[in-house]
Design an enzyme around this catalytic site. Sequence first.
Site, mmCIF file in Angstrom:
data_model
loop_
_atom_site.group_PDB
_atom_site.id
_atom_site.type_symbol
_atom_site.label_atom_id
_atom_site.label_comp_id
_atom_site.label_asym_id
_atom_site.label_seq_id
_atom_site.Cartn_x
_atom_site.Cartn_y
_atom_site.Cartn_z
ATOM 1 C CG HIS A 15 1.287 -2.445 -1.840
ATOM 2 N ND1 HIS A 15 1.225 -3.605 -2.579
ATOM 3 C CD2 HIS A 15 0.434 -2.619 -0.789
ATOM 4 C CE1 HIS A 15 0.364 -4.435 -2.009
ATOM 5 N NE2 HIS A 15 -0.129 -3.860 -0.923
ATOM 6 C CD GLU A 43 3.049 -4.501 1.681
ATOM 7 O OE1 GLU A 43 1.834 -4.636 1.580
ATOM 8 O OE2 GLU A 43 3.782 -4.203 0.719
#
Length: 243
Positions: free
Chosen positions: A96, A165
């Site tokens: 992430h 993302e």
Amino acid sequence: MRKPVIAGNWKMHMTCAQAREYTAMFLPLIEATPNDRHVVIAPPFTAISSMAESVGGTRLELSSQNVHWEDDGAYTAEVSPTMLLEHQVRYAIVGHSEPRKYFSESDEQINRRARSAQAHGLIPIVCVGESDEQRERGEAERVIRRQVEQGLEDTDPDKLVVAYEPIWAIGTGKTCEASEANRICGLIRRWVGASELIIQYGGSVKPGNIDELMAMSDIDGVLVGGASLDPESFARIANYQTS
């Protein structure tokens, strides 16, 4: 047939009590959710155990927010695959943008996490994406391709999820246009060379844009941040409609 994965990442939100309250509200809202998709929540580590007691036998699956490559050892603040498996965890987010930014996680470390997750039967959700500066310099595709190639080295693409993302869209209210997100997801699929690879989009996903995103041909789910903290909001996302 690619089965979409709708995942909520709670980040550093929700106490155990709050997680139990959320789950009690959320589960009835997804009882009628079609079986053509997975619904996943990644709570903080402290809430995984209490949530596991509530979600057994339901539509809701659990993910961790990270996972280490060793089963045990002197790795303060880390969590091992074997620890997660004790609590019905099925997925593990790795790479992430926040650990990449705040803890300087490298593509090599992310790859080790992903391979370890797969070796233990967990499904890694490998996050990739460019910053606003990289996008402005025209480096987005090069950066994403490097992250994909290094992060997925020696993994089985049929047993993982890639989450695109764009960093500039995370928690900012800015959303990548659905057509552009779809284009990048299509590039990732071609770079990996796996037609059945599950690819999510993440970045300011909300009830107002989920239907458009999920109508795209190369988007197989979403990784949701803030909008997953409200059970009604996340239920609307889980119950997306494309027709």
